[in-house]
Design a protein around this motif. Structure first.
Motif, PDB file in Angstrom:
ATOM      1  N   ARG A  52      13.026  -0.935   3.911  1.00  0.00           N
ATOM      2  CA  ARG A  52      11.839  -0.375   4.561  1.00  0.00           C
ATOM      3  C   ARG A  52      12.162   0.926   5.294  1.00  0.00           C
ATOM      4  O   ARG A  52      11.346   1.854   5.315  1.00  0.00           O
ATOM      5  CB  ARG A  52      11.235  -1.383   5.531  1.00  0.00           C
ATOM      6  CG  ARG A  52       9.946  -0.897   6.186  1.00  0.00           C
ATOM      7  CD  ARG A  52       9.324  -1.927   7.089  1.00  0.00           C
ATOM      8  NE  ARG A  52       8.905  -3.121   6.399  1.00  0.00           N
ATOM      9  CZ  ARG A  52       7.743  -3.265   5.765  1.00  0.00           C
ATOM     10  NH1 ARG A  52       6.901  -2.270   5.725  1.00  0.00           N
ATOM     11  NH2 ARG A  52       7.443  -4.396   5.160  1.00  0.00           N
ATOM     12  N   ASN A  53      13.348   1.027   5.853  1.00  0.00           N
ATOM     13  CA  ASN A  53      13.742   2.235   6.585  1.00  0.00           C
ATOM     14  C   ASN A  53      13.866   3.447   5.667  1.00  0.00           C
ATOM     15  O   ASN A  53      13.695   4.582   6.103  1.00  0.00           O
ATOM     16  CB  ASN A  53      15.066   2.029   7.311  1.00  0.00           C
ATOM     17  CG  ASN A  53      14.955   0.975   8.386  1.00  0.00           C
ATOM     18  OD1 ASN A  53      13.866   0.636   8.831  1.00  0.00           O
ATOM     19  ND2 ASN A  53      16.084   0.444   8.798  1.00  0.00           N
ATOM     20  N   ASP A  54      14.166   3.237   4.389  1.00  0.00           N
ATOM     21  CA  ASP A  54      14.335   4.342   3.439  1.00  0.00           C
ATOM     22  C   ASP A  54      13.060   4.670   2.683  1.00  0.00           C
ATOM     23  O   ASP A  54      13.008   5.664   1.963  1.00  0.00           O
ATOM     24  CB  ASP A  54      15.439   4.004   2.423  1.00  0.00           C
ATOM     25  CG  ASP A  54      16.801   3.858   3.067  1.00  0.00           C
ATOM     26  OD1 ASP A  54      16.990   4.400   4.172  1.00  0.00           O
ATOM     27  OD2 ASP A  54      17.671   3.208   2.470  1.00  0.00           O
ATOM     28  N   ALA A  55      12.038   3.846   2.815  1.00  0.00           N
ATOM     29  CA  ALA A  55      10.814   4.013   2.030  1.00  0.00           C
ATOM     30  C   ALA A  55       9.945   5.126   2.605  1.00  0.00           C
ATOM     31  O   ALA A  55       9.985   5.439   3.795  1.00  0.00           O
ATOM     32  CB  ALA A  55      10.029   2.714   2.013  1.00  0.00           C
ATOM     33  N   ILE A  56       9.169   5.715   1.724  1.00  0.00           N
ATOM     34  CA  ILE A  56       8.144   6.683   2.121  1.00  0.00           C
ATOM     35  C   ILE A  56       6.832   5.920   2.102  1.00  0.00           C
ATOM     36  O   ILE A  56       6.359   5.493   1.048  1.00  0.00           O
ATOM     37  CB  ILE A  56       8.124   7.877   1.147  1.00  0.00           C
ATOM     38  CG1 ILE A  56       9.481   8.567   1.193  1.00  0.00           C
ATOM     39  CG2 ILE A  56       6.997   8.818   1.497  1.00  0.00           C
ATOM     40  CD1 ILE A  56       9.697   9.558   0.090  1.00  0.00           C
ATOM     41  N   VAL A  57       6.257   5.728   3.278  1.00  0.00           N
ATOM     42  CA  VAL A  57       5.084   4.871   3.414  1.00  0.00           C
ATOM     43  C   VAL A  57       3.840   5.739   3.587  1.00  0.00           C
ATOM     44  O   VAL A  57       3.822   6.681   4.366  1.00  0.00           O
ATOM     45  CB  VAL A  57       5.246   3.923   4.622  1.00  0.00           C
ATOM     46  CG1 VAL A  57       4.020   3.049   4.788  1.00  0.00           C
ATOM     47  CG2 VAL A  57       6.500   3.076   4.464  1.00  0.00           C
ATOM     48  N   THR A  61       0.930   1.402   1.192  1.00  0.00           N
ATOM     49  CA  THR A  61       1.789   1.502   0.016  1.00  0.00           C
ATOM     50  C   THR A  61       3.115   2.152   0.384  1.00  0.00           C
ATOM     51  O   THR A  61       3.206   2.932   1.323  1.00  0.00           O
ATOM     52  CB  THR A  61       1.109   2.322  -1.091  1.00  0.00           C
ATOM     53  OG1 THR A  61       0.798   3.614  -0.578  1.00  0.00           O
ATOM     54  CG2 THR A  61      -0.158   1.651  -1.568  1.00  0.00           C
ATOM     55  N   ALA A  62       4.141   1.824  -0.401  1.00  0.00           N
ATOM     56  CA  ALA A  62       5.475   2.370  -0.162  1.00  0.00           C
ATOM     57  C   ALA A  62       6.017   2.945  -1.462  1.00  0.00           C
ATOM     58  O   ALA A  62       5.730   2.445  -2.554  1.00  0.00           O
ATOM     59  CB  ALA A  62       6.407   1.280   0.355  1.00  0.00           C
ATOM     60  N   PHE A  63       6.807   3.993  -1.325  1.00  0.00           N
ATOM     61  CA  PHE A  63       7.405   4.659  -2.474  1.00  0.00           C
ATOM     62  C   PHE A  63       8.880   4.900  -2.185  1.00  0.00           C
ATOM     63  O   PHE A  63       9.277   5.089  -1.043  1.00  0.00           O
ATOM     64  CB  PHE A  63       6.697   5.988  -2.759  1.00  0.00           C
ATOM     65  CG  PHE A  63       5.234   5.827  -3.064  1.00  0.00           C
ATOM     66  CD1 PHE A  63       4.818   5.584  -4.357  1.00  0.00           C
ATOM     67  CD2 PHE A  63       4.294   5.889  -2.055  1.00  0.00           C
ATOM     68  CE1 PHE A  63       3.479   5.421  -4.642  1.00  0.00           C
ATOM     69  CE2 PHE A  63       2.956   5.730  -2.331  1.00  0.00           C
ATOM     70  CZ  PHE A  63       2.536   5.493  -3.628  1.00  0.00           C
ATOM     71  N   HIS A  68       7.807  10.024  -6.604  1.00  0.00           N
ATOM     72  CA  HIS A  68       6.949   8.911  -6.990  1.00  0.00           C
ATOM     73  C   HIS A  68       5.642   8.940  -6.213  1.00  0.00           C
ATOM     74  O   HIS A  68       4.589   8.589  -6.755  1.00  0.00           O
ATOM     75  CB  HIS A  68       7.667   7.582  -6.803  1.00  0.00           C
ATOM     76  CG  HIS A  68       8.624   7.289  -7.917  1.00  0.00           C
ATOM     77  ND1 HIS A  68       9.374   6.150  -7.958  1.00  0.00           N
ATOM     78  CD2 HIS A  68       8.944   7.990  -9.026  1.00  0.00           C
ATOM     79  CE1 HIS A  68      10.122   6.154  -9.053  1.00  0.00           C
ATOM     80  NE2 HIS A  68       9.864   7.281  -9.706  1.00  0.00           N
ATOM     81  N   LEU A  69       5.674   9.357  -4.966  1.00  0.00           N
ATOM     82  CA  LEU A  69       4.451   9.504  -4.189  1.00  0.00           C
ATOM     83  C   LEU A  69       3.549  10.566  -4.813  1.00  0.00           C
ATOM     84  O   LEU A  69       2.343  10.356  -4.985  1.00  0.00           O
ATOM     85  CB  LEU A  69       4.775   9.866  -2.739  1.00  0.00           C
ATOM     86  CG  LEU A  69       3.600  10.219  -1.829  1.00  0.00           C
ATOM     87  CD1 LEU A  69       2.623   9.059  -1.720  1.00  0.00           C
ATOM     88  CD2 LEU A  69       4.103  10.651  -0.469  1.00  0.00           C
ATOM     89  N   GLU A  70       4.125  11.694  -5.196  1.00  0.00           N
ATOM     90  CA  GLU A  70       3.345  12.774  -5.835  1.00  0.00           C
ATOM     91  C   GLU A  70       2.796  12.323  -7.176  1.00  0.00           C
ATOM     92  O   GLU A  70       1.632  12.610  -7.505  1.00  0.00           O
ATOM     93  CB  GLU A  70       4.210  14.014  -5.984  1.00  0.00           C
ATOM     94  CG  GLU A  70       4.569  14.679  -4.677  1.00  0.00           C
ATOM     95  CD  GLU A  70       5.627  15.765  -4.813  1.00  0.00           C
ATOM     96  OE1 GLU A  70       6.024  16.072  -5.955  1.00  0.00           O
ATOM     97  OE2 GLU A  70       6.063  16.285  -3.780  1.00  0.00           O
TER      98      GLU A  70
END
Length: 76
Positions: A52-57, A61-63, A68-70
């Motif tokens: 969770r600390n490395d995710a882009i939230v 939703t998380a990426f 992947h977010l783009e």
């Protein structure tokens, strides 16, 4: 007299060694436990699990990466 002092020193050293060994036996178990309890989330784009600390939230939703977010934003 000297024999009594040697016995006391021997007992103290043995207690110290036993305590040290017991502490070292307990440490790996606590490290493994802390690694297993790390909170993870699933990347919505590639379905991989990441900490969770490395995710882009973004919202709920998380990426796993900004790419992947783009990609998700372009497709949805």
């Amino acid at each position: 007299m000297f024999k009594s002092v040697l016995i006391i020193i021997f007992v103290i050293v043995m207690l110290f060694v036993i305590r040290t060994v017991l502490q070292r036996l307990k440490q790996p178990a606590t490290k493994a436990k802390s690694l297993n309890t790390q909170d993870t989330v699933k990347c919505l784009q590639c379905n991989t699990y990441i900490p969770r600390n490395d995710a882009i939230v973004k919202g709920d939703t998380a990426f796993c990466s900004t790419q992947h977010l783009e990609d998700w934003n372009q497709n949805h």
